[in-house]
Design an enzyme around this catalytic site. Structure first.
Site, mmCIF file in Angstrom:
data_model
loop_
_atom_site.group_PDB
_atom_site.id
_atom_site.type_symbol
_atom_site.label_atom_id
_atom_site.label_comp_id
_atom_site.label_asym_id
_atom_site.label_seq_id
_atom_site.Cartn_x
_atom_site.Cartn_y
_atom_site.Cartn_z
ATOM 1 N N GLU A 113 -19.552 51.414 46.511
ATOM 2 C CA GLU A 113 -19.784 51.051 47.923
ATOM 3 C C GLU A 113 -18.518 50.836 48.751
ATOM 4 O OE1 GLU A 113 -22.433 47.682 47.895
ATOM 5 O OE2 GLU A 113 -24.016 48.775 46.842
ATOM 6 N N GLU A 172 -29.668 53.679 40.836
ATOM 7 C CA GLU A 172 -30.302 52.368 41.079
ATOM 8 C C GLU A 172 -31.652 52.559 41.772
ATOM 9 O OE1 GLU A 172 -27.600 49.579 42.959
ATOM 10 O OE2 GLU A 172 -25.884 50.394 41.894
HETATM 11 C C1 XIL Z 1 -27.653 43.428 42.490
HETATM 12 C C2 XIL Z 1 -28.352 42.725 41.329
HETATM 13 O O1 XIL Z 1 -29.526 43.431 41.021
HETATM 14 C C3 XIL Z 1 -28.665 41.291 41.685
HETATM 15 O O2 XIL Z 1 -29.194 40.595 40.564
HETATM 16 C C4 XIL Z 1 -27.414 40.582 42.186
HETATM 17 O O3 XIL Z 1 -27.747 39.285 42.624
HETATM 18 C C5 XIL Z 1 -26.774 41.367 43.311
HETATM 19 O O4 XIL Z 1 -26.515 42.697 42.892
HETATM 20 N N1 XIL Z 1 -26.070 47.736 44.692
HETATM 21 C C6 XIL Z 1 -25.443 47.635 43.470
HETATM 22 C C7 XIL Z 1 -25.941 46.668 42.474
HETATM 23 O O5 XIL Z 1 -24.520 48.426 43.186
HETATM 24 O O6 XIL Z 1 -24.910 46.172 41.666
HETATM 25 C C8 XIL Z 1 -26.695 45.529 43.125
HETATM 26 O O7 XIL Z 1 -27.239 44.704 42.085
HETATM 27 C C9 XIL Z 1 -27.757 46.056 44.043
HETATM 28 C C10 XIL Z 1 -27.129 46.885 45.142
#
Ligand code: XIL
Length: 369
Positions: free
Chosen positions: A161, A268
């Protein structure tokens, strides 16, 4: 919900007949394994924690998935909470589980400006750290983490990101960017490659279906590749919502990314029943409704079918599809962007059973070339 459940078992029969021909002798609750259905196309992954792999959700994991990502325990703030202390036990236990069950392990994430430890950007007296020192810390971090899991992690999200959602701005303003400038990006990929030469290295980002953001991602990775930086793939997060995901946008997205010739990982995936929101906010009265209505569920089923029809179409480019969490029993979207608002974004329901969306996904295997 009754109607929905009846529809699930009817659909189960249809899919089984389609996949296996004469289904006589098969019981209606024979559930195919997702990873078997998509074997030879792409890996099927899930993000996990060291505890949920050993809970009932772990059984779903063992049946349907062949790749794991640590949801949190490999992020800088968790794995490297103090300058000279690494918390290895969480990631080690996920690595052991992956090994024991013949699963791949994706690394997430070496560098991200969120969930960073407080000490990283500070001198001991509180001043902002110098560029040289921050680069040195990043290098040590990458060598320690990627070095420890060398040979165990098959692909790393090296950078997460870094690009802005604001159409007029290229990079997000982060402490890494402010202190080091963009040259840190090239360096971290080179260090990751040195630390684990066999791992595939990824840039990972969200809102990839947005044409402006997508152009930035492609521009950045192309520039890196042209410079000879070791980068092998693009991670498309795929945090989508039933209220905004459009087929033409997803088609254009996968077409453009596939044209880069880099490996694509969907990293994701989830499909929220709520509209997407960019910022965290407090819960409001209108959030206190059950979003898992018949209409939303139907929309989610159809969209999951559409999504996987595209993944199958672009399967030559897509090597892995990872869901963010395992079942609707627990999703990070239960906490974000509104803490305490339940979402149902995955293929398995809160009772760990396949949803109708699961069958819509399985159905797409029919379209294999
Ligand atoms: C999220 C997790 O799922 C949560 O448990 C945590 O509190 C915050 O991060 N993008 C990403 C992930 O790359 O690492 C994130 O994961 C969600 C958004």
């Amino acid at each position: 919900m009754d109607i929905h459940l009846r529809k699930v078992s009817l659909s189960a029969w249809i899919v089984l007949i389609l996949l296996f021909g004469n289904a006589s002798g098969q019981s209606a609750d024979t559930i195919p394994s997702l990873r078997e259905v998509f074997r030879n196309k792409f890996l099927i992954g899930a993000s996990v924690s060291p505890t949920n792999i050993h809970s009932a959700e772990g059984e779903v994991l063992k049946k349907h998935f062949n790749s794991l990502t640590a949801e949190n325990v490999m992020k800088m703030g968790v794995i490297h909470p103090e300058p000279n202390r690494y918390a290895w036990s969480g990631p080690d236990s996920i690595a052991a589980f992956a090994r024991a069950h013949g699963m791949k392990f994706r690394g997430h994430t070496l560098v991200w400006h969120k969930q960073t430890p407080n000490w990283l950007f500070r001198e001991s007296d509180g001043r902002t750290v110098s560029k040289e020192k921050l680069l040195q810390r990043l290098k040590e971090h990458i060598f320690a983490v990627a070095g420890r899991y060398r040979g165990q992690i098959y692909a790393w999200d090296v950078l997460n990101e870094a690009l802005s959602d604001d159409p007029g701005t290229f990079y997000t303003r982060t402490p890494f960017m402010e202190i080091c400038g963009e040259e840190f990006i090239e360096k971290i990929f080179r260090w990751a490659h040195e630390a684990d030469p066999n791992a595939l290295l990824f840039y990972n980002d969200y809102r990839e279906t947005d044409p402006v953001k997508r152009k930035k991602i492609i521009e950045m990775v192309t520039r890196l590749r042209d410079k000879g930086v070791p980068i092998h793939g693009i991670g498309l997060q795929g945090h989508w919502s039933i209220h905004s995901l459009r087929e033409d946008e997803l088609e254009a997205c996968l077409k453009d990314f596939a044209a880069t010739g880099l490996i694509l990982h969907i990293t994701e995936l989830d499909l929220s029943l709520w509209p997407g929101e960019p910022e965290r906010r407090e819960i409001r009265p209108e959030d206190n409704v059950n979003a898992y209505t018949m209409a939303n569920a139907n929309r989610q089923d159809a969209l999951y079918g559409m999504i996987f029809s595209k993944f199958v179409k672009y399967a030559d480019a897509i090597q892995a599809v990872t869901f963010w969490n395992i079942t609707d029993r627990h999703s990070w979207l239960d906490e974000w962007p509104v803490r305490g608002r339940k979402d149902h974004p995955l293929l398995f329901d809160a009772n760990l059973q396949p949803k109708f969306a699961f069958w819509k996904v399985v159905e797409q295997a029919r379209n294999y070339k």
